[in-house]
Design a protein around this motif. Structure first.
Motif, PDB file in Angstrom:
ATOM      1  N   ALA A 241      10.924   3.768  12.583  1.00 44.65           N
ATOM      2  CA  ALA A 241       9.842   3.915  13.561  1.00 44.65           C
ATOM      3  C   ALA A 241       8.485   3.971  12.864  1.00 44.65           C
ATOM      4  O   ALA A 241       7.509   3.372  13.328  1.00 44.65           O
ATOM      5  CB  ALA A 241      10.069   5.171  14.398  1.00 44.65           C
ATOM      6  N   ASP A 242       8.409   4.690  11.721  1.00 45.29           N
ATOM      7  CA  ASP A 242       7.149   4.764  10.975  1.00 45.29           C
ATOM      8  C   ASP A 242       6.782   3.417  10.364  1.00 45.29           C
ATOM      9  O   ASP A 242       5.597   3.056  10.285  1.00 45.29           O
ATOM     10  CB  ASP A 242       7.244   5.822   9.877  1.00 45.29           C
ATOM     11  N   VAL A 243       7.806   2.664   9.923  1.00 43.95           N
ATOM     12  CA  VAL A 243       7.554   1.327   9.368  1.00 43.95           C
ATOM     13  C   VAL A 243       6.946   0.424  10.434  1.00 43.95           C
ATOM     14  O   VAL A 243       5.924  -0.235  10.218  1.00 43.95           O
ATOM     15  CB  VAL A 243       8.859   0.704   8.822  1.00 43.95           C
ATOM     16  N   GLN A 244       7.559   0.397  11.599  1.00 43.02           N
ATOM     17  CA  GLN A 244       7.094  -0.490  12.657  1.00 43.02           C
ATOM     18  C   GLN A 244       5.772  -0.034  13.265  1.00 43.02           C
ATOM     19  O   GLN A 244       5.067  -0.825  13.887  1.00 43.02           O
ATOM     20  CB  GLN A 244       8.181  -0.616  13.724  1.00 43.02           C
ATOM     21  N   ALA A 245       5.435   1.244  13.051  1.00 48.36           N
ATOM     22  CA  ALA A 245       4.143   1.756  13.507  1.00 48.36           C
ATOM     23  C   ALA A 245       3.057   1.580  12.451  1.00 48.36           C
ATOM     24  O   ALA A 245       1.895   1.935  12.686  1.00 48.36           O
ATOM     25  CB  ALA A 245       4.267   3.231  13.871  1.00 48.36           C
ATOM     26  N   GLY A 246       3.412   1.033  11.283  1.00 51.30           N
ATOM     27  CA  GLY A 246       2.436   0.797  10.228  1.00 51.30           C
ATOM     28  C   GLY A 246       2.103   2.024   9.401  1.00 51.30           C
ATOM     29  O   GLY A 246       1.123   2.021   8.650  1.00 51.30           O
ATOM     30  N   LYS A 247       2.915   3.070   9.476  1.00 49.27           N
ATOM     31  CA  LYS A 247       2.655   4.295   8.714  1.00 49.27           C
ATOM     32  C   LYS A 247       3.408   4.316   7.385  1.00 49.27           C
ATOM     33  O   LYS A 247       2.962   4.936   6.429  1.00 49.27           O
ATOM     34  CB  LYS A 247       3.054   5.525   9.545  1.00 49.27           C
ATOM     35  N   GLN A 248       4.548   3.677   7.337  1.00 46.20           N
ATOM     36  CA  GLN A 248       5.368   3.650   6.122  1.00 46.20           C
ATOM     37  C   GLN A 248       5.590   2.212   5.694  1.00 46.20           C
ATOM     38  O   GLN A 248       5.687   1.313   6.535  1.00 46.20           O
ATOM     39  CB  GLN A 248       6.714   4.341   6.366  1.00 46.20           C
ATOM     40  N   THR A 249       5.665   1.991   4.378  1.00 44.29           N
ATOM     41  CA  THR A 249       5.942   0.647   3.873  1.00 44.29           C
ATOM     42  C   THR A 249       7.196   0.661   3.016  1.00 44.29           C
ATOM     43  O   THR A 249       7.280   1.396   2.032  1.00 44.29           O
ATOM     44  CB  THR A 249       4.755   0.076   3.076  1.00 44.29           C
ATOM     45  N   PRO A 250       8.219  -0.113   3.365  1.00 45.36           N
ATOM     46  CA  PRO A 250       9.377  -0.270   2.491  1.00 45.36           C
ATOM     47  C   PRO A 250       8.960  -1.047   1.244  1.00 45.36           C
ATOM     48  O   PRO A 250       8.228  -2.037   1.343  1.00 45.36           O
ATOM     49  CB  PRO A 250      10.374  -1.079   3.332  1.00 45.36           C
ATOM     50  N   VAL A 251       9.404  -0.617   0.075  1.00 41.59           N
ATOM     51  CA  VAL A 251       8.984  -1.225  -1.190  1.00 41.59           C
ATOM     52  C   VAL A 251      10.186  -1.840  -1.889  1.00 41.59           C
ATOM     53  O   VAL A 251      11.222  -1.178  -2.065  1.00 41.59           O
ATOM     54  CB  VAL A 251       8.305  -0.195  -2.107  1.00 41.59           C
ATOM     55  N   PHE A 252      10.047  -3.090  -2.277  1.00 41.69           N
ATOM     56  CA  PHE A 252      11.081  -3.822  -3.009  1.00 41.69           C
ATOM     57  C   PHE A 252      10.504  -4.253  -4.357  1.00 41.69           C
ATOM     58  O   PHE A 252       9.319  -4.557  -4.470  1.00 41.69           O
ATOM     59  CB  PHE A 252      11.517  -5.061  -2.223  1.00 41.69           C
ATOM     60  N   PHE A 253      11.345  -4.307  -5.369  1.00 48.14           N
ATOM     61  CA  PHE A 253      10.927  -4.755  -6.701  1.00 48.14           C
ATOM     62  C   PHE A 253      11.683  -6.027  -7.063  1.00 48.14           C
ATOM     63  O   PHE A 253      12.819  -6.233  -6.622  1.00 48.14           O
ATOM     64  CB  PHE A 253      11.233  -3.671  -7.743  1.00 48.14           C
ATOM     65  N   GLY A 254      11.061  -6.870  -7.898  1.00 46.36           N
ATOM     66  CA  GLY A 254      11.755  -8.075  -8.325  1.00 46.36           C
ATOM     67  C   GLY A 254      10.845  -9.032  -9.058  1.00 46.36           C
ATOM     68  O   GLY A 254       9.731  -8.695  -9.468  1.00 46.36           O
ATOM     69  N   SER A 255      11.316 -10.252  -9.200  1.00 50.21           N
ATOM     70  CA  SER A 255      10.570 -11.325  -9.860  1.00 50.21           C
ATOM     71  C   SER A 255      10.764 -12.602  -9.052  1.00 50.21           C
ATOM     72  O   SER A 255      11.861 -13.166  -9.030  1.00 50.21           O
ATOM     73  CB  SER A 255      11.066 -11.530 -11.291  1.00 50.21           C
ATOM     74  N   ALA A 256       9.695 -13.038  -8.388  1.00 45.62           N
ATOM     75  CA  ALA A 256       9.800 -14.227  -7.548  1.00 45.62           C
ATOM     76  C   ALA A 256      10.096 -15.468  -8.376  1.00 45.62           C
ATOM     77  O   ALA A 256      10.900 -16.306  -7.990  1.00 45.62           O
ATOM     78  CB  ALA A 256       8.515 -14.419  -6.746  1.00 45.62           C
ATOM     79  N   VAL A 257       9.448 -15.599  -9.532  1.00 44.87           N
ATOM     80  CA  VAL A 257       9.606 -16.815 -10.320  1.00 44.87           C
ATOM     81  C   VAL A 257      11.036 -16.977 -10.829  1.00 44.87           C
ATOM     82  O   VAL A 257      11.528 -18.095 -10.994  1.00 44.87           O
ATOM     83  CB  VAL A 257       8.590 -16.843 -11.484  1.00 44.87           C
ATOM     84  N   ASN A 258      11.738 -15.849 -11.057  1.00 44.18           N
ATOM     85  CA  ASN A 258      13.121 -15.914 -11.536  1.00 44.18           C
ATOM     86  C   ASN A 258      14.152 -15.622 -10.450  1.00 44.18           C
ATOM     87  O   ASN A 258      15.353 -15.524 -10.752  1.00 44.18           O
ATOM     88  CB  ASN A 258      13.317 -14.932 -12.697  1.00 44.18           C
ATOM     89  N   ASN A 259      13.693 -15.441  -9.202  1.00 48.78           N
ATOM     90  CA  ASN A 259      14.584 -15.196  -8.061  1.00 48.78           C
ATOM     91  C   ASN A 259      15.289 -13.848  -8.123  1.00 48.78           C
ATOM     92  O   ASN A 259      16.311 -13.661  -7.471  1.00 48.78           O
ATOM     93  CB  ASN A 259      15.629 -16.321  -7.929  1.00 48.78           C
TER      94      ASN A 259
END
Length: 547
Positions: A241-259
């Motif tokens: 609910a907080d994510v969809q209300a713009g209060k919380q952000t889910p965070v992911f880590f990675g490397s786009a260039v290496n997939n």
């Protein structure tokens, strides 16, 4: 499927970032994992490889940057995805801002070695004002990065977002081996592929698996274990609910260039992002109606079709010299050949040439639903911000105008090109590539262009030459600031006003009065000597709407 089911599976979003954070690369990799393409290009576009799918304009390929926003559509695991790739460079912010009016969510890409950069913050503020949920991808973990705990802290401290790490990096720089999924308690170990052109092979296992210990040195394993323990004990839990209300952000880590981490990001985003939502119709007067129609909310399930134009693009197909209006559907069902009202002119138009878009490529679309973005070809009367609807009482006012920061006169140095030159300038102004104003005492034959950044002027000249074969000449102006003026009797004779040298009056495309200033001092002097006049950074209609 029922209409409600069709709408619920739509996901319409934009990727935003500072230049060089990896936005366009990530766009390519989403297409790779969504089976929309089979071989990913690279932003550097080696001669043996093709340029990125989303960067179709020749100048984009030469510069290696995104200049024009692009719509890319594909299906993935039952979701109908509308991905809008946007320019990252600040000089093209206006195009990005307009695109953000058409999306339901945004994915913010951050270079994990640099953290939050100025353009990222600026674009986030636009999302915040519009209430757009923001997901975060910490990119380039295959290079030395900042401490991931510090990156989370920065999100909260600088942007005011509560971060929730969904995945966590295993290692850093050359030692980056994969990510830990905190939801499933699983480790995803990745293998590199040549130039990141194919999906990265992945091995899924537990954190204590001997395979993980073999891939990570003791220091990295102990550090990761300690960080995960801290997150489990002290960080905010995931709250949809907080994510969809713009209060919380889910965070992911990675490397786009290496997939690395791309599939987890894509699936997590689609699952937790929001489907199309209600849009607001403004108050309007309908001819023949006894009273004005008041502002109201238009649900996506409303049976009457409605949509708005958020972008105009000409010459995507140089062979046909056509013009596409990019339309975001807000309610009802679109069917090809349907008749709708063009709200601004009051005319009924038939939408016969409709397309589903994939960068520069297109295919005919017969049916579309709220959340979808379609391209309509051949309607010269359509302009940015226009409403198309089956219900004459609906009118959307989604597209803002922006205060310009740089100005130049443009003119045609070759009288033999005048017809082509005028056609090109008219088209580019309709697209909103730049704004135009009419100052008093302008040089004969010159048009005053205004933009957020000087690269927009380069795009105008490049496209005039490449698409219309028309030469152009730029001439510097003394102004750095523009303000809109509220109507006042004193403006009938501006010679009675006290102004500093270099200040000039004029009008915008709607004949609203403006004033141009060389610098901050001349602006302050004007305000001090003419207190009866009210100045605004935004157009008058937007200022009134904000009251």
């Amino acid at each position: 499927m029922t209409p409600a089911q069709e709408i619920a599976r739509r996901r319409t979003f934009a990727i935003i970032s500072h230049p060089d954070a990896g936005k366009t690369t990530l766009t390519e990799k989403f297409l790779l994992y969504g089976n929309a393409i089979h071989l990913a290009g690279t932003v550097t576009a080696r001669k043996s490889q093709r340029a990125t799918t989303s960067d179709w304009m020749e100048l984009e390929k030469q510069r290696g940057i995104s200049i024009s926003s692009t719509v890319l559509q594909f299906d993935y695991q039952g979701y109908a995805v509308n991905l809008l790739d946007t320019p990252g460079h600040k000089d093209f912010s206006e195009d990005t801002y307009r695109v953000l009016t058409a999306v339901d969510a945004a994915l913010m890409v951050i270079d994990a070695a640099k953290g939050i950069e100025p353009q990222t913050r600026k674009l986030f503020e636009v999302c915040k004002r519009r209430g757009v949920p923001v997901f975060t991808f910490m990119n380039k973990c295959d290079r030395p990065t900042l401490n991931p705990i510090d990156l989370l802290d920065e999100l909260e401290r600088v942007l005011g977002l509560t971060p929730c790490a969904v995945t966590w990096p295993l290692g850093n720089g050359p030692g980056f081996r994969g990510v830990y999924d905190r939801r499933t308690k699983e480790v995803h170990l990745f293998e590199r592929t040549p130039h990141g052109a194919y999906r990265a092979p992945v091995n899924v296992t537990g954190l204590t698996d001997p395979v993980v210990r073999d891939r990570l040195d003791d220091y990295t394993f102990d550090q990761v274990s300690e960080q995960i323990e801290i997150l489990d004990g002290a960080s905010a839990p995931f709250n949809l609910a907080d994510v969809q209300a713009g209060k919380q952000t889910p965070v992911f880590f990675g490397s786009a260039v290496n997939n690395f981490g791309i599939q987890i990001l894509l699936e997590g985003f689609l699952k937790n992002s929001i489907p199309p939502t209600t849009r607001s119709s403004v108050s309007i007067t309908v001819p023949g109606a006894p009273a004005p129609t008041l502002a109201r909310e238009i649900p996506v399930t409303y049976e009457k079709f409605s949509a708005f134009v958020f972008k105009i693009q000409a010459n995507m197909d140089p062979k046909h010299r056509d013009r596409i209006a990019f339309v975001r559907i807000c309610s009802g069902k679109f069917t090809r050949d349907m008749s709708v009202v063009h709200q601004r002119t009051g005319r009924t138009v038939r939408l016969s040439s409709s397309h589903r878009l994939f960068g520069q490529e297109r295919e005919t679309v017969d049916v579309a639903w709220p959340g979808d973005v379609i391209g309509l070809v051949g309607h010269d009367a359509f302009g940015i911000g226009d409403t198309l609807t089956e219900d004459r009482t609906i009118a959307y006012d989604e597209i803002p105008r922006f205060p310009s920061e740089v100005f130049t006169y443009i003119s045609n140095p070759n009288s033999g090109d005048s017809k082509k030159y005028r056609a090109g300038i008219e088209q580019l102004l309709q697209e909103g590539v730049v704004q135009s104003f009419q100052p008093r005492n302008a040089p004969p034959g010159a048009t005053l262009l205004a933009a957020v950044g000087v690269l927009q002027f380069e795009v105008v000249q490049f496209r005039l030459k490449s698409e219309y074969n028309a030469e152009s000449r730029l001439e510097a102006t003394p102004w750095t600031l523009l303000r809109w003026l509220e109507p006042h009797p004193a403006l009938k004779d501006t010679s009675t006003l006290i102004v500093a040298s270099g200040v000039s009056f004029g009008v915008d495309k709607f004949d609203q009065p403006i004033v141009l200033f060389p610098n901050d001092w001349t602006l302050r002097y004007f305000m001090d000597k003419n207190p009866e006049l009210k100045l605004h950074e935004l157009p008058i209609e937007q200022t009134r709407g904000a009251k």
